[in-house]
Design an enzyme around this catalytic site. Structure first.
Site, PDB file in Angstrom:
ATOM      1  N   CYS A 218       0.805  -1.223   0.000  1.00 54.69           N
ATOM      2  CA  CYS A 218       0.000   0.000   0.000  1.00 54.69           C
ATOM      3  C   CYS A 218       0.838   1.272   0.000  1.00 54.69           C
ATOM      4  CB  CYS A 218      -0.981  -0.013   1.169  1.00 54.69           C
ATOM      5  SG  CYS A 218      -0.241   0.119   2.818  1.00 54.69           S
TER       6      CYS A 218
ATOM      7  N   HIS B 129      -2.759   1.243   6.715  1.00 48.17           N
ATOM      8  CA  HIS B 129      -3.085   1.157   5.285  1.00 48.17           C
ATOM      9  C   HIS B 129      -3.236   2.570   4.728  1.00 48.17           C
ATOM     10  CE1 HIS B 129      -4.203  -1.043   1.721  1.00 48.17           C
ATOM     11  NE2 HIS B 129      -5.325  -0.349   1.588  1.00 48.17           N
TER      12      HIS B 129
ATOM     13  N   HIS C   4      -5.978   1.835  -4.262  1.00 47.11           N
ATOM     14  CA  HIS C   4      -4.950   1.376  -3.320  1.00 47.11           C
ATOM     15  C   HIS C   4      -4.485  -0.032  -3.669  1.00 47.11           C
ATOM     16  CE1 HIS C   4      -7.984  -1.002  -0.733  1.00 47.11           C
ATOM     17  NE2 HIS C   4      -8.697  -0.449  -1.704  1.00 47.11           N
TER      18      HIS C   4
END
Length: 284
Positions: free
Chosen positions: A189, A243, A255
């Site tokens: 990420c 994240h 993402h």
């Protein structure tokens, strides 16, 4: 002789000369009636609309060919035509407006009685070319001034760059997820966000938690395309964020998710992300 603009959902540009390179004098919405002064050989008409005389492409103007046989007394006068249509004050210099509603309808005319032709999400910045009875004229229609805040050119430029970043990030949808990866061969990420921003000359921290120190803080309601969005998943311990992704507008973000799905688009309103949202950061 008269003509009616037939340009679909986009306004027709009236130019100072019969060329697409000439200056734009004003813009006319589809359905606007104009006076046709002459036909130019290269596919343009010289027209007059209120106090503006200029040139438009013949591709987007329906001309009443019988109008030449109609007497001046029988034909509607420019004053009568003007009285039927609302007056649009065209700005001498472009202004910029930022949408403050969660979703703002774009209509074909200045009023709620006109057809909805598009919608804009909260935070979207658009060019305002004129105003009419509490409505702003934009590139492809009209929006209610009640839900628009005027912003300066610098914020508009920043918004444009953010959109460019978001659009570039979207080109990687479907690419693989690889833990520790930060290249098109595979992203995690924060490796994904690091890589995307690097292509635009920005150097940001490598981990999701540390990227919270980059840029300036923005709330969920203030998010614009290109902003970083951060989440903390349950079980992630003392990490400030576990994240990160890039906001793309319309309450969505792109993402690098998991090894199963790779780079994907998700909704900010999905319960998993709504409950875990810890903030946004703006770098541009």
């Amino acid at each position: 002789m008269t003509g009616v603009v037939d340009s679909g959902t986009s306004p027709l540009r009236v130019r100072s000369e019969a060329s697409t390179q000439a200056d734009v004098l004003t813009k006319l919405n589809s359905g606007t009636q104009v006076e046709v002064l002459s036909s130019v050989e290269n596919g343009w008409y010289q027209i007059s609309y209120r106090d503006v005389t200029g040139f438009v492409s013949s591709d987007y103007l329906k001309v009443d060919t019988s109008a030449g046989a109609v007497s001046a007394a029988a034909a509607p006068s420019p004053a009568a035509v003007a009285a039927e249509a609302p007056t649009v004050t065209v700005y001498e210099e472009i202004k910029y407006g930022k949408v403050t509603a969660s979703s703002l309808n774009v209509r074909s005319g200045a009023g709620t009685d006109y057809d909805k032709i598009d919608s804009l999400s909260m935070g979207k910045i658009v060019e305002l070319t004129g105003e009419c009875d509490g409505w702003y004229q934009i590139e492809n229609g009209y929006i209610s001034a009640e839900y628009v805040a005027i912003v300066d050119a610098s914020e508009a430029t920043s918004s444009s760059k953010g959109q460019e970043i978001a659009d570039y990030a979207l080109t990687f949808v479907g690419y693989p997820y690889v833990y520790g990866g930060s290249s098109p061969k595979g992203f995690d990420c924060s490796g994904f966000t690091t890589y995307i921003y690097k292509q635009f000359g920005y150097s940001i921290n490598r981990t999701a938690s540390n990227q919270l120190d980059n840029g300036t803080a923005v709330s969920m309601s203030e998010l614009q395309p290109g902003d970083l969005v951060f989440f903390k998943k349950s079980g992630s311990g003392s990490k400030r964020a576990s994240h990160v992704g890039i906001y793309i507008g319309n309450n969505q973000f792109v993402h690098a998710s998991t090894s199963t799905v790779g780079v994907i688009i998700s909704g900010m309103d999905e319960a998993y992300y709504t409950s875990g949202f810890v903030g946004g950061r703006r770098l541009v």
